[in-house]
Structures are given as C-alpha cells and as structure tokens.
Design a protein around this motif. Structure first.
Motif, PDB file in Angstrom:
ATOM      1  N   THR A   1       0.823  -1.207   0.000  1.00 53.27           N
ATOM      2  CA  THR A   1       0.000   0.000   0.000  1.00 53.27           C
ATOM      3  C   THR A   1       0.860   1.262   0.000  1.00 53.27           C
ATOM      4  OG1 THR A   1      -0.241  -0.114   2.406  1.00 53.27           O
ATOM      5  CG2 THR A   1      -1.989  -1.092   1.079  1.00 53.27           C
ATOM      6  N   ALA A   2       2.008   1.218   0.654  1.00 57.17           N
ATOM      7  CA  ALA A   2       2.926   2.360   0.614  1.00 57.17           C
ATOM      8  C   ALA A   2       3.460   2.546  -0.806  1.00 57.17           C
ATOM      9  CB  ALA A   2       4.073   2.153   1.596  1.00 57.17           C
ATOM     10  N   GLY A   3       3.744   1.446  -1.490  1.00 61.00           N
ATOM     11  CA  GLY A   3       4.207   1.533  -2.877  1.00 61.00           C
ATOM     12  C   GLY A   3       3.153   2.130  -3.796  1.00 61.00           C
ATOM     13  N   VAL A   4       1.905   1.721  -3.606  1.00 61.32           N
ATOM     14  CA  VAL A   4       0.814   2.281  -4.410  1.00 61.32           C
ATOM     15  C   VAL A   4       0.668   3.767  -4.120  1.00 61.32           C
ATOM     16  CG1 VAL A   4      -1.687   2.229  -4.790  1.00 61.32           C
ATOM     17  CG2 VAL A   4      -0.406   0.091  -4.635  1.00 61.32           C
ATOM     18  N   SER A   5       0.772   4.138  -2.866  1.00 60.51           N
ATOM     19  CA  SER A   5       0.694   5.554  -2.495  1.00 60.51           C
ATOM     20  C   SER A   5       1.845   6.340  -3.129  1.00 60.51           C
ATOM     21  CB  SER A   5       0.719   5.697  -0.974  1.00 60.51           C
ATOM     22  OG  SER A   5       0.528   7.025  -0.592  1.00 60.51           O
ATOM     23  N   GLY A   6       3.024   5.751  -3.145  1.00 64.29           N
ATOM     24  CA  GLY A   6       4.161   6.401  -3.792  1.00 64.29           C
ATOM     25  C   GLY A   6       3.950   6.563  -5.289  1.00 64.29           C
TER      26      GLY A   6
ATOM     27  N   GLY B   1       1.868   9.986   3.128  1.00 62.52           N
ATOM     28  CA  GLY B   1       1.147   8.770   3.477  1.00 62.52           C
ATOM     29  C   GLY B   1       1.999   7.527   3.285  1.00 62.52           C
ATOM     30  N   ALA B   2       2.758   7.481   2.191  1.00 60.32           N
ATOM     31  CA  ALA B   2       3.635   6.335   1.936  1.00 60.32           C
ATOM     32  C   ALA B   2       4.699   6.217   3.020  1.00 60.32           C
ATOM     33  CB  ALA B   2       4.278   6.465   0.561  1.00 60.32           C
ATOM     34  N   VAL B   3       5.299   7.333   3.379  1.00 57.54           N
ATOM     35  CA  VAL B   3       6.339   7.323   4.409  1.00 57.54           C
ATOM     36  C   VAL B   3       5.759   6.877   5.756  1.00 57.54           C
ATOM     37  CG1 VAL B   3       7.878   8.817   5.756  1.00 57.54           C
ATOM     38  CG2 VAL B   3       7.798   9.019   3.269  1.00 57.54           C
ATOM     39  N   LEU B   4       4.583   7.382   6.097  1.00 54.64           N
ATOM     40  CA  LEU B   4       3.964   7.002   7.365  1.00 54.64           C
ATOM     41  C   LEU B   4       3.583   5.521   7.385  1.00 54.64           C
ATOM     42  CD1 LEU B   4       1.704  10.099   8.112  1.00 54.64           C
ATOM     43  CD2 LEU B   4       3.842   9.447   9.242  1.00 54.64           C
TER      44      LEU B   4
END
Length: 91
Positions: free
Chosen positions: A19-24, A60-63
């Motif tokens: 999900t962090a990758g998708v946000s990135g 968001g990705a970092v968090l």
C-alpha cells in the motif's frame, strides 16, 4: 483471545509495503499532473492541485512504512474517500 503468527506478521508487513508503494506511485502521478506532463483538466494552469496532492500521498507512503498504527490507516482511508469525493465533485 487470538494469537498472531510469524506468517501473519509477514503478510501484514507485505500489505503495508504494497500500500505504501501504491501511495508512492500515486504521488508520482500527481507530481506529473502538477508539472503539466499529464493533462487532466481543460486548462493546464488549473492543475496546481497536483503538487500538494503528491506531497500528501508521499507523506502517506512514508507514514505507512515508518509506523504500524491503525490510526494512520483510518486517516488514510478518510482522506482517500475525500479525494474520490472531490474528484467526482470537480469533474
């Protein structure tokens, strides 16, 4: 009482990283929109929203990577629903 296994924790971590990758990826797309490489509106000068949106998705990705807190997931969910609402409201 439920117990979590090592496999559950690994699957949980993989999901968070996905999900962090998708946000990135969404942050990159919004950056391209903000820099007018991708035109989504009739007037390209109106695309200034892209850069702040990119910053929000990058944050968001970092968090998601740094913190394993449900409050982050809920905040992300609420903000994503807001983004979808605004997209259809403005389109």
């Amino acid at each position: 009482m439920t117990t979590t296994t090592s496999g559950d924790l690994q699957a949980h971590r993989r999901l968070r990283l996905f999900t962090a990758g998708v946000s990135g990826l969404v942050a990159v797309i919004y950056t391209l929109i903000g820099l007018n490489f991708i035109i989504v509106l009739d007037m390209p000068t109106d695309q200034a929203f892209g850069l702040p949106a990119a910053g929000a998705y990058l944050l968001g990705a970092v968090l998601l990577v740094a913190l394993d807190r449900r409050v982050i997931w809920l905040l992300g969910l609420v903000l994503q629903v807001f983004v979808i609402y605004m997209y259809f409201n403005l389109a």
